[in-house]
Design a protein around this motif. Structure first.
Motif, short mmCIF file in Angstrom:
data_model
loop_
_atom_site.label_atom_id
_atom_site.label_comp_id
_atom_site.label_asym_id
_atom_site.label_seq_id
_atom_site.Cartn_x
_atom_site.Cartn_y
_atom_site.Cartn_z
N GLU A 384 0.84 -1.20 0.00
CA GLU A 384 0.00 0.00 0.00
C GLU A 384 0.88 1.25 0.00
OE1 GLU A 384 -3.59 2.11 2.65
OE2 GLU A 384 -2.65 0.23 3.33
N PHE A 385 0.53 2.23 -0.81
CA PHE A 385 1.25 3.50 -0.88
C PHE A 385 0.41 4.58 -0.20
CE2 PHE A 385 3.07 1.00 -4.20
CZ PHE A 385 4.38 1.41 -4.32
N LYS A 386 1.05 5.37 0.66
CA LYS A 386 0.37 6.49 1.31
C LYS A 386 1.23 7.73 1.12
CE LYS A 386 -2.34 3.99 4.74
NZ LYS A 386 -2.86 4.03 6.13
N LEU A 387 0.70 8.74 0.40
CA LEU A 387 1.48 9.90 0.00
C LEU A 387 1.02 11.14 0.75
CD1 LEU A 387 1.40 9.32 -3.87
CD2 LEU A 387 2.90 8.28 -2.16
N ASN A 388 2.02 11.88 1.28
CA ASN A 388 1.77 13.20 1.90
C ASN A 388 0.65 13.15 2.94
OD1 ASN A 388 3.72 14.42 0.15
ND2 ASN A 388 2.17 14.50 -1.45
N ILE A 389 0.70 12.16 3.81
CA ILE A 389 -0.36 12.00 4.80
C ILE A 389 -0.14 12.92 5.99
CG2 ILE A 389 -0.76 9.60 4.12
CD1 ILE A 389 0.75 8.72 6.61
N PRO A 390 -1.21 13.30 6.71
CA PRO A 390 -1.05 14.15 7.90
C PRO A 390 -0.39 13.39 9.03
CG PRO A 390 -3.33 13.51 7.61
CD PRO A 390 -2.62 13.06 6.37
N PHE A 391 0.10 14.15 10.03
CA PHE A 391 0.87 13.56 11.11
C PHE A 391 0.08 12.52 11.90
CE2 PHE A 391 2.26 13.58 15.57
CZ PHE A 391 3.57 13.16 15.40
N GLU A 392 -1.19 12.80 12.18
CA GLU A 392 -1.99 11.87 12.97
C GLU A 392 -2.13 10.52 12.29
OE1 GLU A 392 -3.04 12.07 16.08
OE2 GLU A 392 -1.94 13.97 16.17
N GLU A 393 -2.26 10.53 10.97
CA GLU A 393 -2.35 9.27 10.24
C GLU A 393 -1.01 8.54 10.26
OE1 GLU A 393 -3.66 7.51 5.84
OE2 GLU A 393 -3.97 9.64 6.32
N LEU A 394 0.08 9.30 10.12
CA LEU A 394 1.42 8.69 10.22
C LEU A 394 1.61 8.04 11.58
CD1 LEU A 394 4.40 8.28 9.34
CD2 LEU A 394 4.86 10.57 10.24
N LYS A 395 1.20 8.76 12.62
CA LYS A 395 1.34 8.25 13.97
C LYS A 395 0.59 6.93 14.14
CE LYS A 395 0.21 9.67 18.71
NZ LYS A 395 -0.34 10.79 19.51
N LYS A 396 -0.62 6.85 13.62
CA LYS A 396 -1.42 5.63 13.74
C LYS A 396 -0.78 4.48 12.98
CE LYS A 396 -6.07 3.76 12.99
NZ LYS A 396 -5.55 2.52 12.38
N ASP A 397 -0.30 4.75 11.75
CA ASP A 397 0.31 3.69 10.95
C ASP A 397 1.56 3.14 11.62
OD1 ASP A 397 -1.56 3.63 8.90
OD2 ASP A 397 -0.60 5.27 7.82
N LEU A 398 2.36 4.01 12.22
CA LEU A 398 3.59 3.55 12.86
C LEU A 398 3.30 2.75 14.13
CD1 LEU A 398 6.12 6.51 12.44
CD2 LEU A 398 6.06 4.33 11.26
N THR A 399 2.36 3.23 14.92
CA THR A 399 2.05 2.51 16.16
C THR A 399 1.37 1.18 15.89
OG1 THR A 399 0.02 3.82 16.35
CG2 THR A 399 1.93 4.58 17.59
N ASP A 400 0.76 1.01 14.72
CA ASP A 400 0.12 -0.26 14.36
C ASP A 400 1.10 -1.24 13.71
OD1 ASP A 400 -2.29 0.53 15.33
OD2 ASP A 400 -3.16 1.07 13.39
N ALA A 401 2.29 -0.76 13.31
CA ALA A 401 3.23 -1.59 12.55
C ALA A 401 4.04 -2.50 13.46
CB ALA A 401 4.15 -0.71 11.73
N THR A 402 4.51 -3.60 12.88
CA THR A 402 5.41 -4.52 13.59
C THR A 402 6.86 -4.21 13.27
OG1 THR A 402 3.74 -6.26 13.51
CG2 THR A 402 6.01 -6.94 13.95
N ILE A 403 7.15 -3.94 11.99
CA ILE A 403 8.53 -3.68 11.55
C ILE A 403 8.58 -2.32 10.87
CG2 ILE A 403 10.42 -4.44 10.04
CD1 ILE A 403 9.35 -7.28 10.28
#
Length: 509
Positions: A384-403
């Motif tokens: 999945e590609f996510k371009l120029n996303i806001p900080f809150e979305e970045l924060k959620k994606d990182l905290t949900d990730a394993t690696i």
């Protein structure tokens, strides 16, 4: 008979002497006018430079008389981008505005089609940064001059010469008291210092040229900046080595004009000291990473959430630039997916999420190429590609990730690496540059992440991480989170203000 032979010999000698004398007279008659012409041209050039400098200083005096305050300007042609360099810019401005309320601050930007309010709103959304007061933006019209696509050959030289003209445009639009190059355009420093009469400083994210780049060309290794047709040809490789050596000399001369030099990592420090040769003016100032926003999530909750789910995300954070090597990420992920045992109980799905910013059409075209590569490898449904996303979305994606995945060779620092570690992902970074020397280092006697350098070692490391017990992963996360507090916004602001003090003390407040 003997006398006749002696006369002939003497005549030949005299003839040669006369020829040499005539040649010397000819050269003198040619060189003397050239020498005088050179003196005249030099004098005209000096007078012209003095005149330009006087004109620019008059513009500064007029501006100071109107504003009543000194001005500090940052040269950042891509200030509306969403990369780590832009986070440094906004955090630096926030720190200076809080410390120096009687100073005006200016940003030279090449962003067109946006307003100052939209740029500041973008900084708030992407980086969670709000400036205490307004800044003035000077919108430059000729940013194309520093675009790589304009110079298919001799790109470094072309962009550097282009930056001189772009810097001249900036200087004629607004003459500051202090000039800071915050994006790596070292050739603008002598323009502002010697023509504009400004005090100048620089924050170096990445040296324009390095000894590593020279080694790649000498060893004829193909890379994103060393095409196959050059690396396979010994003559072209030799020419490129000479070109790089000459450019390195010019780059060093330009950079040495900086009165204050800040670098973002140990790796960058070594190269800048070798090239600019100004150890007494050079400081390591680690870039600001918004670690607190991630550290606020309790490690226990976060660990339970990740280990209890069936989908494991591998997340990459970085601008879609060629040096970030997203192709390596995709190919390594394909090898991981192809391996037996990856999809076992508790790990039914493994997904790759590529998060990053696009600066221009060239970056957007690169994303299209990467999507095509995913289709070609048969993993488009897993990427999945996510371009120029806001900080809150970045924060959620990182905290949900394993690696957290990083593949840039000789990354100067690696803000994305730090953010991944703070968010609680297990980082897998390239075994070079800042990640190796400054970030993914042992802490409290244990590892804080993993390093790799090719498709196989990346796939091996991802397989190993996914095969670890939840308790083992949680222990690495805890150590990684504790280790990154030294890269916080507060640490950056303290180091940055201390490094800037010699420059700021030159202002007459």
């Amino acid at each position: 008979m003997c006398c006749h032979f002696g006369n002939l010999k003497m005549s030949a000698h005299d003839h040669l002497s006369l020829c040499l004398c005539d040649l010397i007279r000819l050269l003198w008659t040619l060189l003397l006018p050239c020498f005088y012409l050179s003196l005249v041209l030099t004098a005209i050039l000096v007078l012209f430079i003095m005149g330009v400098r006087a004109w620019l200083q008059m513009k500064r005096k007029t501006r100071r008389a109107q504003d009543g305050r000194p001005a500090v300007a940052f040269f950042h042609p891509y200030c509306n981008a969403g990369g780590g360099g832009e986070r440094v810019l906004w955090c630096a401005l926030r720190a200076l505005q809080n410390r120096y309320p009687d100073v005006s601050f200016v940003v030279y930007t090449g962003d067109q089609g946006v307003t100052a309010e939209e740029i500041l709103d973008g900084a708030r959304r992407r980086f969670n940064i709000r400036l205490p007061r307004a800044v003035k933006f000077v919108f430059l019209k000729h940013r194309l001059l520093v675009e790589a696509k304009l110079y298919p050959h001799f790109t470094l030289l072309g962009q550097s010469v282009g930056s001189i003209f772009l810097g001249w445009e900036a200087l004629t639009e607004f003459v500051p008291d202090i000039y800071i190059d915050s994006m790596g355009y070292a050739f603008t420093l002598p323009v502002f210092r010697y023509l504009g009469g400004c005090h100048v400083g620089s924050y170096v994210h990445y040296p324009t040229i390095s000894t590593d780049m020279l080694s790649v060309v000498r060893e004829r290794n193909p890379r994103f900046n060393n095409a196959d047709y050059i690396s396979s040809n010994p003559v072209l490789s030799a020419i490129k080595v000479i070109y790089y050596c000459v450019f390195a000399l010019l780059y060093g001369l330009a950079g040495s004009c900086s009165e204050v030099i800040m670098v973002n990592s140990t790796w960058t420090l070594g190269h800048i000291l070798a090239l600019w040769r100004a150890p007494n003016r050079t400081n390591v100032v680690y870039p600001p990473c918004d670690v607190q926003a991630f550290l606020d999530i309790p490690i226990g909750e976060e660990g339970e959430k990740k280990e209890g789910k069936k989908c494991h995300c591998v997340v990459s954070v970085g601008q879609f630039r060629p040096e970030k090597d997203h192709q390596l990420q995709i190919r390594a992920f394909r090898k991981l997916v192809d391996r037996k045992g990856v999809e076992t109980v508790g790990r039914e799905i493994v997904k790759l999420v590529l998060i990053g910013g696009c600066r221009n059409q060239e970056d957007e075209d690169r994303v299209l190429m990467l999507r095509g590569l995913c289709q070609e490898l048969g993993i488009a449904d897993r990427v999945e590609f996510k371009l120029n996303i806001p900080f809150e979305e970045l924060k959620k994606d990182l905290t949900d990730a394993t690696i957290g995945l990083h593949t840039m060779w000789n990354e100067h620092f690696g803000i994305g690496v730090v953010e991944c570690m703070a968010a609680g992902t297990i980082i897998l970074a390239h075994k070079s540059g800042g990640p190796k020397l400054d970030i993914v280092v042992p802490y409290d006697g244990g590892p804080t992440g993993f390093l790799a350098d090719d498709e196989d070692t990346y796939a091996d490391a991802m397989e190993r991480i996914l095969s670890m017990t939840p308790e083992a992963r949680l222990e690495i996360r805890r150590r990684a989170r504790l280790s990154v507090t030294r890269f916080s916004d507060q640490e950056f602001e303290g180091s940055f203000l201390a490094a800037m003090e010699p420059l700021m003390s030159t202002l007459r407040l």
